[in-house]
Design a protein around this motif. Structure first.
Motif, PDB file in Angstrom:
ATOM      1  N   ASN A   1     -12.704  25.171   5.009  1.00 23.77           N
ATOM      2  CA  ASN A   1     -12.978  23.878   4.408  1.00 23.77           C
ATOM      3  C   ASN A   1     -13.625  24.039   3.034  1.00 23.77           C
ATOM      4  N   ASP A   2     -14.491  25.045   2.884  1.00 21.46           N
ATOM      5  CA  ASP A   2     -15.135  25.289   1.588  1.00 21.46           C
ATOM      6  C   ASP A   2     -14.095  25.633   0.530  1.00 21.46           C
ATOM      7  N   GLU A   3     -13.104  26.460   0.889  1.00 21.68           N
ATOM      8  CA  GLU A   3     -12.057  26.833  -0.063  1.00 21.68           C
ATOM      9  C   GLU A   3     -11.235  25.612  -0.469  1.00 21.68           C
ATOM     10  N   VAL A   4     -10.887  24.797   0.515  1.00 24.45           N
ATOM     11  CA  VAL A   4     -10.096  23.603   0.242  1.00 24.45           C
ATOM     12  C   VAL A   4     -10.861  22.649  -0.672  1.00 24.45           C
ATOM     13  N   MET A   5     -12.145  22.443  -0.388  1.00 23.81           N
ATOM     14  CA  MET A   5     -12.934  21.501  -1.179  1.00 23.81           C
ATOM     15  C   MET A   5     -13.149  22.008  -2.599  1.00 23.81           C
ATOM     16  N   ARG A   6     -13.274  23.322  -2.772  1.00 23.07           N
ATOM     17  CA  ARG A   6     -13.375  23.880  -4.128  1.00 23.07           C
ATOM     18  C   ARG A   6     -12.086  23.612  -4.901  1.00 23.07           C
ATOM     19  N   ASN A   7     -10.956  23.794  -4.214  1.00 20.70           N
ATOM     20  CA  ASN A   7      -9.670  23.528  -4.863  1.00 20.70           C
ATOM     21  C   ASN A   7      -9.528  22.052  -5.229  1.00 20.70           C
ATOM     22  N   ALA A   8     -10.097  21.181  -4.387  1.00 19.94           N
ATOM     23  CA  ALA A   8      -9.928  19.736  -4.581  1.00 19.94           C
ATOM     24  C   ALA A   8     -10.750  19.184  -5.739  1.00 19.94           C
ATOM     25  N   GLU A   9     -11.726  19.956  -6.215  1.00 23.24           N
ATOM     26  CA  GLU A   9     -12.624  19.443  -7.254  1.00 23.24           C
ATOM     27  C   GLU A   9     -11.862  18.978  -8.490  1.00 23.24           C
ATOM     28  N   THR A  10     -10.820  19.728  -8.871  1.00 23.06           N
ATOM     29  CA  THR A  10     -10.089  19.384 -10.096  1.00 23.06           C
ATOM     30  C   THR A  10      -9.145  18.202  -9.888  1.00 23.06           C
ATOM     31  N   TYR A  11      -8.770  17.930  -8.633  1.00 25.73           N
ATOM     32  CA  TYR A  11      -7.770  16.900  -8.387  1.00 25.73           C
ATOM     33  C   TYR A  11      -8.241  15.523  -8.835  1.00 25.73           C
ATOM     34  N   GLN A  12      -9.519  15.232  -8.581  1.00 27.79           N
ATOM     35  CA  GLN A  12     -10.037  13.901  -8.890  1.00 27.79           C
ATOM     36  C   GLN A  12      -9.887  13.572 -10.371  1.00 27.79           C
ATOM     37  N   THR A  13      -9.983  14.585 -11.221  1.00 23.12           N
ATOM     38  CA  THR A  13      -9.806  14.366 -12.661  1.00 23.12           C
ATOM     39  C   THR A  13      -8.328  14.348 -13.032  1.00 23.12           C
TER      40      THR A  13
ATOM     41  N   ARG B   1       0.875  -1.178   0.000  1.00 22.87           N
ATOM     42  CA  ARG B   1       0.000   0.000   0.000  1.00 22.87           C
ATOM     43  C   ARG B   1       0.910   1.225   0.000  1.00 22.87           C
ATOM     44  N   VAL B   2       0.951   1.914  -1.146  1.00 23.98           N
ATOM     45  CA  VAL B   2       1.883   3.026  -1.367  1.00 23.98           C
ATOM     46  C   VAL B   2       1.108   4.337  -1.314  1.00 23.98           C
ATOM     47  N   LYS B   3       1.516   5.206  -0.409  1.00 27.32           N
ATOM     48  CA  LYS B   3       0.752   6.419  -0.096  1.00 27.32           C
ATOM     49  C   LYS B   3       1.483   7.690  -0.524  1.00 27.32           C
ATOM     50  N   GLN B   4       0.702   8.663  -1.013  1.00 28.94           N
ATOM     51  CA  GLN B   4       1.182  10.032  -1.119  1.00 28.94           C
ATOM     52  C   GLN B   4       0.007  10.959  -0.857  1.00 28.94           C
ATOM     53  N   GLY B   5       0.279  12.050  -0.172  1.00 29.18           N
ATOM     54  CA  GLY B   5      -0.768  13.016   0.148  1.00 29.18           C
ATOM     55  C   GLY B   5      -0.645  14.281  -0.679  1.00 29.18           C
ATOM     56  N   PHE B   6      -1.794  14.888  -0.970  1.00 30.28           N
ATOM     57  CA  PHE B   6      -1.851  16.146  -1.721  1.00 30.28           C
ATOM     58  C   PHE B   6      -2.802  17.081  -0.995  1.00 30.28           C
ATOM     59  N   ASP B   7      -2.290  18.242  -0.607  1.00 32.40           N
ATOM     60  CA  ASP B   7      -3.143  19.239   0.043  1.00 32.40           C
ATOM     61  C   ASP B   7      -3.665  20.210  -0.999  1.00 32.40           C
ATOM     62  N   PRO B   8      -4.974  20.322  -1.166  1.00 36.75           N
ATOM     63  CA  PRO B   8      -5.524  21.229  -2.173  1.00 36.75           C
ATOM     64  C   PRO B   8      -5.556  22.671  -1.692  1.00 36.75           C
ATOM     65  N   THR B   9      -4.365  23.238  -1.452  1.00 37.83           N
ATOM     66  CA  THR B   9      -4.274  24.635  -1.027  1.00 37.83           C
ATOM     67  C   THR B   9      -4.425  25.586  -2.203  1.00 37.83           C
ATOM     68  N   ALA B  10      -4.390  25.042  -3.433  1.00 35.93           N
ATOM     69  CA  ALA B  10      -4.647  25.821  -4.648  1.00 35.93           C
ATOM     70  C   ALA B  10      -5.260  24.870  -5.663  1.00 35.93           C
ATOM     71  N   PRO B  11      -6.117  25.386  -6.556  1.00 33.86           N
ATOM     72  CA  PRO B  11      -6.709  24.501  -7.557  1.00 33.86           C
ATOM     73  C   PRO B  11      -5.682  24.067  -8.591  1.00 33.86           C
TER      74      PRO B  11
END
Length: 406
Positions: A98-110, A39-49
């Motif tokens: 949290n709202d700002e972070v989640m907005r930034n995270a929207e593009t990450y999934q793609t 199980r290989v992990k890396q984290g990404f903080d969505p501090t910017a889109p």
């Protein structure tokens, strides 16, 4: 699953450190014997889109593990993102909601899956466990590490000695990243060399919670297009993987020559044989670095927009800049104003050639702004609004500026 020696050769390529010595090799041996993936992990903080090429250094290494049959676990740090990683920072980051972070995270999934195989990737948000954590559990987590240990971090130590403020919430960041490894039972975590403290803390916290400690693997930090600072959206020296082809190509052509080889090595899809040829060519005094940049730009654009787009971007760049032509399809920016003069920095921002007045000012100071092909040197300069003009910012942005009286 591939044999151990073959896996190690691929994994070690482009790696700075694998710690502890021999630990990953033992885990891989068990994986091969038991046919059980790591199980290989890396984290990404969505501090910017949006994700940029700097992020893909880790994603490409994860793809290697994925191709070797291992399970990739991406952590989207919706909670760590609200704190902000203090690694390499000389001051406290502005806190995001949290709202700002989640907005930034929207593009990450793609964007993650422009590199990785979606069907073989586990994506987790660390709000899954932190949102449920009680205050008592938070105190228990905080008790696992001493203040002295936290202050061993190079960035915290420098700020402490310089009497720069360190907020208590910043000290929670390495604990939170470490607890992510507990929650998903990571066998291995990867990150940039600046993440070494956080990754080692992950091992310590896992042991405290009775989880077998992860191995850690560190990777080089990709310099930004300025060749000075690490690639980051906050400094404007980034190449986004979702940017238009011409934009990506132009930014690639703007990098200093000494970054050509690191970019080929860290973010470009080229064969081992071609990479050897590029290294040899780079050392040859007869080689024009511009030719290698053209290949680099075409390769990078092709990776994210398709081979045809890479070729078209290359041809367009040669046509526009090598032949010193302004683009035929230049965008027009109409600025409404009642004034006879307007600040040049405001025009640059209105034309979407800079994200802020301070960035526009910096571009002028760096000599990257021309008005009707005349280089601008004064960040305080004013432009008359009685006639249109051609604005050029950097090596790529052309705008026809027109005014309308409001």
């Amino acid at each position: 699953m591939k044999p151990l020696d073959e896996q190690l050769k691929i994994i070690r390529s482009g790696t700075v450190e694998i710690l502890p010595e021999g630990d990953l090799e033992q885990k891989l041996e068990r994986c091969v014997t038991e046919n059980r993936p790591l199980r290989v992990k890396q984290g990404f903080d969505p501090t910017a889109p949006d994700i940029h090429l700097g992020h893909t250094v880790g994603l490409r290494k994860l793809k290697q593990f994925q191709d070797l049959g291992h399970q990739i676990v991406l952590i989207v740090g919706d909670y760590t993102g609200m704190v902000g990683d203090p690694s390499g920072r000389s001051a406290t980051r502005p806190q995001l909601t949290n709202d700002e972070v989640m907005r930034n995270a929207e593009t990450y999934q793609t964007q993650f899956f422009k590199v990785l195989d979606r069907s073989q990737t586990e994506v987790r948000y660390n709000g899954e466990w932190f949102a449920r954590m009680s205050f008592a559990e938070l105190i228990a987590l905080a008790s696992k590490v001493t203040v002295a240990r936290i202050l061993e971090r190079d960035d915290f130590e420098k700020r402490y000695r310089a009497n720069e403020p360190i907020s208590v919430h910043e000290m929670f960041y390495p604990l939170m990243q470490a607890y992510d490894s507990v929650a998903i039972e990571a066998d291995l975590e990867i990150g940039g060399t600046d993440q070494k403290f956080n990754l080692l803390t992950g091992r310590q916290i896992q042991e405290c919670y009775g989880v077998k400690p992860q191995s850690i693997l560190t990777l080089p930090i990709l310099p930004g297009t300025d060749g000075v600072m690490r690639m980051s959206k906050s400094t404007g020296n980034y190449i986004g993987i979702d940017e238009p082809p011409d934009e990506m190509f132009g930014k690639t052509m703007s990098i200093p020559d000494d970054l050509i080889l690191p970019y080929f090595e860290l973010v470009a899809d080229v064969s081992v044989e071609r990479l050897d040829d590029i290294r040899a060519a780079f050392k040859d005094s007869k080689t024009n670095p511009r030719d290698l940049k053209l290949e680099l730009g075409e390769t990078i654009v092709g990776m994210y927009h398709g081979a045809d787009a890479g070729k078209t971007a290359r041809e367009g760049f040669i046509r526009q800049f090598s032949k010193r032509q302004t683009p035929d399809d230049m965008e027009t920016t109409l600025i409404k104003t009642s004034d006879d003069e307007i600040r040049l920095v405001e025009v640059i921002v209105e034309a979407c050639c800079a994200g802020s007045l301070s960035e526009a000012k910096r571009k002028i100071q760096q000599g990257g702004v021309r008005v009707n092909d005349v280089k601008q040197e004064d960040p305080q300069s004013l432009i008359t609004t009685d006639q249109p003009f051609i604005l050029k910012v950097g090596k790529r942005h052309y705008r026809r500026i027109e005014f309308a009286k409001s």
